[in-house]
Design an enzyme around this catalytic site. Sequence first.
Site, PDB file in Angstrom:
ATOM      1  N   SER A   1     -32.032  66.232 -55.680  1.00  0.00           N
ATOM      2  CA  SER A   1     -32.334  65.104 -56.563  1.00  0.00           C
ATOM      3  C   SER A   1     -31.968  63.757 -55.954  1.00  0.00           C
ATOM      4  O   SER A   1     -32.363  62.709 -56.472  1.00  0.00           O
ATOM      5  CB  SER A   1     -31.620  65.268 -57.903  1.00  0.00           C
ATOM      6  OG  SER A   1     -30.226  65.228 -57.730  1.00  0.00           O
TER       7      SER A   1
ATOM      8  N   LYS B   1     -27.225  61.459 -65.707  1.00  0.00           N
ATOM      9  CA  LYS B   1     -27.256  60.548 -64.562  1.00  0.00           C
ATOM     10  C   LYS B   1     -27.429  59.101 -65.013  1.00  0.00           C
ATOM     11  O   LYS B   1     -26.730  58.196 -64.533  1.00  0.00           O
ATOM     12  CB  LYS B   1     -28.397  60.946 -63.626  1.00  0.00           C
ATOM     13  CG  LYS B   1     -28.169  62.281 -62.930  1.00  0.00           C
ATOM     14  CD  LYS B   1     -29.376  62.694 -62.107  1.00  0.00           C
ATOM     15  CE  LYS B   1     -29.129  64.015 -61.406  1.00  0.00           C
ATOM     16  NZ  LYS B   1     -30.291  64.490 -60.650  1.00  0.00           N
TER      17      LYS B   1
END
Length: 815
Positions: free
Chosen positions: A651, A694
């Site tokens: 990611s 996040k």
Amino acid sequence: MREITADEARAVCRGDDLGCVHTNDLAPLETIIGQDRAVKALEFGLDIQAEGFNIFVAGLPGTGKHTAVKGFLEEVARGKPVPPDWCYVHNFRDPYRPRALKLPAGMGAELARDMQDLVKTARREIPRAFASEEYARKREELMAAFDTRKNELLGRLHTQARAAGFVIQGAPGGIFIIPVIGDKPVKDEDFAKLPPEERTAILRRREALEEEVARTFRELHNLEQEAAGVLRRLESEIAAFAVGHLFVHLMEKYGSLPEVRSYLEAVQQDMLQNINLFRGEGRGGEGTAMPPWVRETPFRKYEVNVLVDNSELQGAPVIAELNPTYGDLFGKIEKEAQFGTLVTDFSMIRSGSLHRANGGYIVIPVEDLLVNLFAWDGLKRALRDKEITIEEPGERLGITASKSLRPEPIPLQVKVILLGEPLYYYYLYLFDPDFRELFKVKAEFGTRMDRSPENLRKYAAFFTTLCQKENLLHLDASAVAKLVEYGSRLAEDQKKLSTRFAEIADVVREACHYARQEGADYTTAEHVKRAIEARFYRSNLIQERIQEMFAREMLLLDVTGAKVGQVNGLSVLSLGDLDFGKPSRITASVAAGKDGVLDIEREARLGGRIHTKGVLILSGYVAEKYARDMPLSLSARLVFEQSYEGVEGDSASCAELFALLSALAGVPVKQNLAVTGSVNQKGEVQPVGGINEKIEGFFDVCRLKGLTGDQGVVIPAANAENLMLREDVVQAIRDGMFHVYLINDVDEGIELLTGMPAGERGPDGSFPEGTFNARVVARLVELGEKLREAAAEHEEAPPSGAEQGEDDNGAADET
């Protein structure tokens, strides 16, 4: 590229969509929700009667599969017939192999009571019958007749002895035949003085008499045997008369059960053969002190050990065996101490859960089954053989030397449902051939379901069932709506709801606790919100410590300005019960060389395989995008700054690529933006997991350092429907203090992060002047030329002797 709105950052649920004001307005949930695939598999597996179609229910913990499956089975079992009872009884032919009796439901306990009454009555009536005058009269008549015949035989023998000149005398040492002369017995010394001819004649007569004595005593022995037999028949008649009517009643009651009838006949025969046991003879004299269990032990063989009693069962049994040890599954043979020795019999055989589930269903956690010795192998053998065998575990290893019981096996007809995580199913299917033959149905519980209007109402009905079952305060529509949003947050999808009902139910319980503390009539959205925040607070000590380190600049992160070769990446830390986001500084350095893109995390053995793959993809993208017609002359280093733990996942590959390209182009990247997303070799930005954590992680750091109004996060466009951000983040987006941008490819991210047009390749294969991509190509050409110049200089300059020696020494040292 576009920026999302506050409404897109969180899928808000309205109370009007639920069809109720409070959960007590709804009927309780009667079916499993959100698991249509699993329900159809269960229905098929339970309905089919073919061999081997047992069920493996696969699902992650917390999806409610155990509760749901047990409730589903109980509903199905109500319409099934009640299975029979099973009993173990004494085997009069082979006491070490007890017999198994099958009786209709409820009759096992009846047979046990009837046998208790039978023995109790026999112990009372048989001594009474033998104490009667009629028995005494008949016995005296029989014995008198035999005494007469005995006296006749003995009288005849004495007459023959006198005629032969002898007298017969009895003594403790036996019978003596003594000669008689002149009506006087002859002593041994007198006999020796007789003439030889007379002695010889006496001895011949004595031999003939001895034969007659032997014949007579044989007749007396036969007469005693005949008398004993007649006496036994008399006693049997008396005993049969005393208890015979009881057996007649039992034979009529259980006449339709051949096995039970055969057992009763064996009991009657044994009782008549052991009359003295009931008369009280042979068990200690009068006044002898005996423990009660010693007096009762001889009568144990007439008891009935009811192994399975289904008298109170409605429908087929549903058994959940949560501790599947070998003994708990297949039964055990207990022992008791008697005079320092361990003894056992059929009455100490105990049933296992398979016996109780016979004719119905049994639910077993597969992980517990596999860790218990012999349990898994025993279950497979029982399913293959279609019978339950009770034996000592030591016999499986061949280490039991003592003789023990071998009860008759009981036929098995059961549907086994194993519960476990999908990983166990895959392992068993791959490595255990028997598993595929015995568990042919897989029912998989998912962790998400569609957020449809119908499922919203079922979600609310689930809360109704929970509140009624556990006596919790009912929820109002606002609380249900908040729980729906929480369910979408757990599912990480605006169009899905989580089926991790165990975790959601815990939130309801905590919210109810806070509502009761306030004396509220219903649990509201504020109580639910408080419960969620409290659960987070109890587990986020490490997250707070990390936030403190950012605030004190112990962890370095810029949230303003712009820098070359530096990008704010986003990652997720998982602590088991808590996942939270942590921004990290990602830097890149470039130089001329042939090493390509080097991942420092991998070199330090902190990078996982997926992360390494993501870094290698960057080399492919750079070569595809900028070095189609020339060799890639590049030596670059990528690193997560201040990273002291393992890094896994791809990611961060987008952020790493932007840092690399920024270092190549010499163009600074905005530090007020953080980036997440994976990238492929064609430059397409791909979705990632943990998107909410996040974003919130970077938002928390920005808030600590001060929100400026231009800070935000760049995420893949495909993650738009995964947004279920916290309400404070949504409010910041609505106020224009925080931003979330969606990108589809690398060029969009470059323009957003640098403010410079990325540039598209023209027909001649070059990028327009002044664009970001053109600067990257120019830098790569420059690095290639420097590398070629360095190589040419190295070739033109021959090494000196000293240098050669140094090289040799260096090589030797290195070797």
